[in-house]
Scaffold this active site. Structure first.
Site, PDB file in Angstrom:
ATOM      1  N   ARG A   1      10.986  -3.793  12.213  1.00  0.00           N
ATOM      2  CA  ARG A   1       9.927  -3.650  13.209  1.00  0.00           C
ATOM      3  C   ARG A   1       9.553  -5.004  14.007  1.00  0.00           C
ATOM      4  NH1 ARG A   1       5.192  -0.098  10.594  1.00  0.00           N
ATOM      5  NH2 ARG A   1       4.137  -2.163  10.954  1.00  0.00           N
TER       6      ARG A   1
ATOM      7  N   LYS B   1       0.823  -1.232  -0.124  1.00  0.00           N
ATOM      8  CA  LYS B   1      -0.186  -0.004   0.129  1.00  0.00           C
ATOM      9  C   LYS B   1       0.701   1.191  -0.089  1.00  0.00           C
ATOM     10  CE  LYS B   1      -2.233   0.742   3.817  1.00  0.00           C
ATOM     11  NZ  LYS B   1      -1.771   2.076   4.504  1.00  0.00           N
TER      12      LYS B   1
ATOM     13  N   ARG C   1     -10.128   3.293  10.008  1.00  0.00           N
ATOM     14  CA  ARG C   1      -9.395   1.974  10.467  1.00  0.00           C
ATOM     15  C   ARG C   1     -10.619   1.185  10.992  1.00  0.00           C
ATOM     16  NH1 ARG C   1      -3.959   1.371  10.762  1.00  0.00           N
ATOM     17  NH2 ARG C   1      -2.663   3.198  10.499  1.00  0.00           N
TER      18      ARG C   1
ATOM     19  N   ARG D   1      -1.094 -10.447  13.846  1.00  0.00           N
ATOM     20  CA  ARG D   1      -1.129  -8.952  13.282  1.00  0.00           C
ATOM     21  C   ARG D   1      -2.258  -8.972  12.096  1.00  0.00           C
ATOM     22  NH1 ARG D   1       3.424  -5.795  10.526  1.00  0.00           N
ATOM     23  NH2 ARG D   1       2.227  -3.567  10.137  1.00  0.00           N
TER      24      ARG D   1
ATOM     25  N   ARG E   1      10.723  -7.675   5.598  1.00  0.00           N
ATOM     26  CA  ARG E   1      10.729  -6.250   5.552  1.00  0.00           C
ATOM     27  C   ARG E   1      11.730  -5.448   6.423  1.00  0.00           C
ATOM     28  NH1 ARG E   1       5.229  -3.124   5.361  1.00  0.00           N
ATOM     29  NH2 ARG E   1       5.169  -3.589   7.743  1.00  0.00           N
TER      30      ARG E   1
END
Length: 216
Positions: free
Chosen positions: A161, A13, A88, A172, A127
């Site tokens: 992260r 995104k 959200r 998640r 990532r």
């Protein structure tokens, strides 16, 4: 041209959002940027948000919604905007409808970058992020052009992260799927939802994104 971009963590995104703003020159309005700007400029809603953040508390929806309204009322949104990270929840989705109505604006399209959850687990585990500017890379699929150097800002400090580590990714994703489904259904009912297969090369995904935007 007023757009919302959606997608699960790791779906690409952010990458597509960057391409949209580069190609169309509309402001990229992300939740984090809105909060930082509102607090920096000491707007009424920014100061209220800061009072919660300073205490380590969650910012209530009514404050978040107020900050969104402040941002969408600014002059640079006259020719359009790209909302990223808001709404959200379905409550925020309904609030956005009211905000836009009060500003005589409307959403033209909701672009959803879809990738299956099992593929995202593999993506997220690889990532890493530039600590200086937040640019996102991947150890296999999207390496910096020069190893160890951020393409965007030239920084050399990267990190992964905690919630990108394999042991936390599945939970998640599950939380995000549950939260986003009612929003996707809402925009599907309004004939605004455009879902794109994100499990392809970045250029191929953007070609579809561009086709959608150009048809508006």
């Amino acid at each position: 041209m007023n757009l919302v971009i959606m997608g699960l963590p790791g779906a690409g995104k952010g990458t597509q959002a960057e391409r949209i703003i580069d190609a169309y020159g509309i402001p990229h309005i992300s939740t984090g940027d809105m909060f930082r700007d509102a607090m920096k400029n000491e707007t009424a809603m920014g100061l209220e948000a800061k009072s919660y953040i300073d205490k380590g508390a969650l910012v209530p929806d009514e404050v978040t919604n107020g900050i969104v309204k402040e941002r969408l009322a600014q002059p640079d949104t006259k020719s359009g905007f790209l909302l990223d990270g808001f709404p959200r929840t379905i409550d925020q989705t309904n609030a956005l409808e009211e905000i836009l109505k009060s500003l005589d604006k409307k959403i033209d399209a909701v672009i959803n970058i879809h990738v299956e959850a099992d593929i995202l687990v593999d993506r997220l585990a690889g990532r890493f992020i530039c600590r200086d500017c937040g640019a996102t890379y991947h150890k296999v699929n999207n390496k910096p052009k020069v190893e160890g150097t951020c393409d965007r800002c030239g920084g050399h400090d990267f990190y992964q992260r905690e919630d990108d580590k394999p042991e936390t990714v599945k939970n998640r994703l599950s939380v995000n799927i549950t939260g986003s489904q009612p929003i996707l259904e809402f925009y599907e009912d309004q004939k605004l939802l455009q879902t794109i297969d994100g499990n392809r090369e970045i250029d191929a995904v953007f070609a579809d994104v561009k086709s959608i935007i150009d048809s508006i």
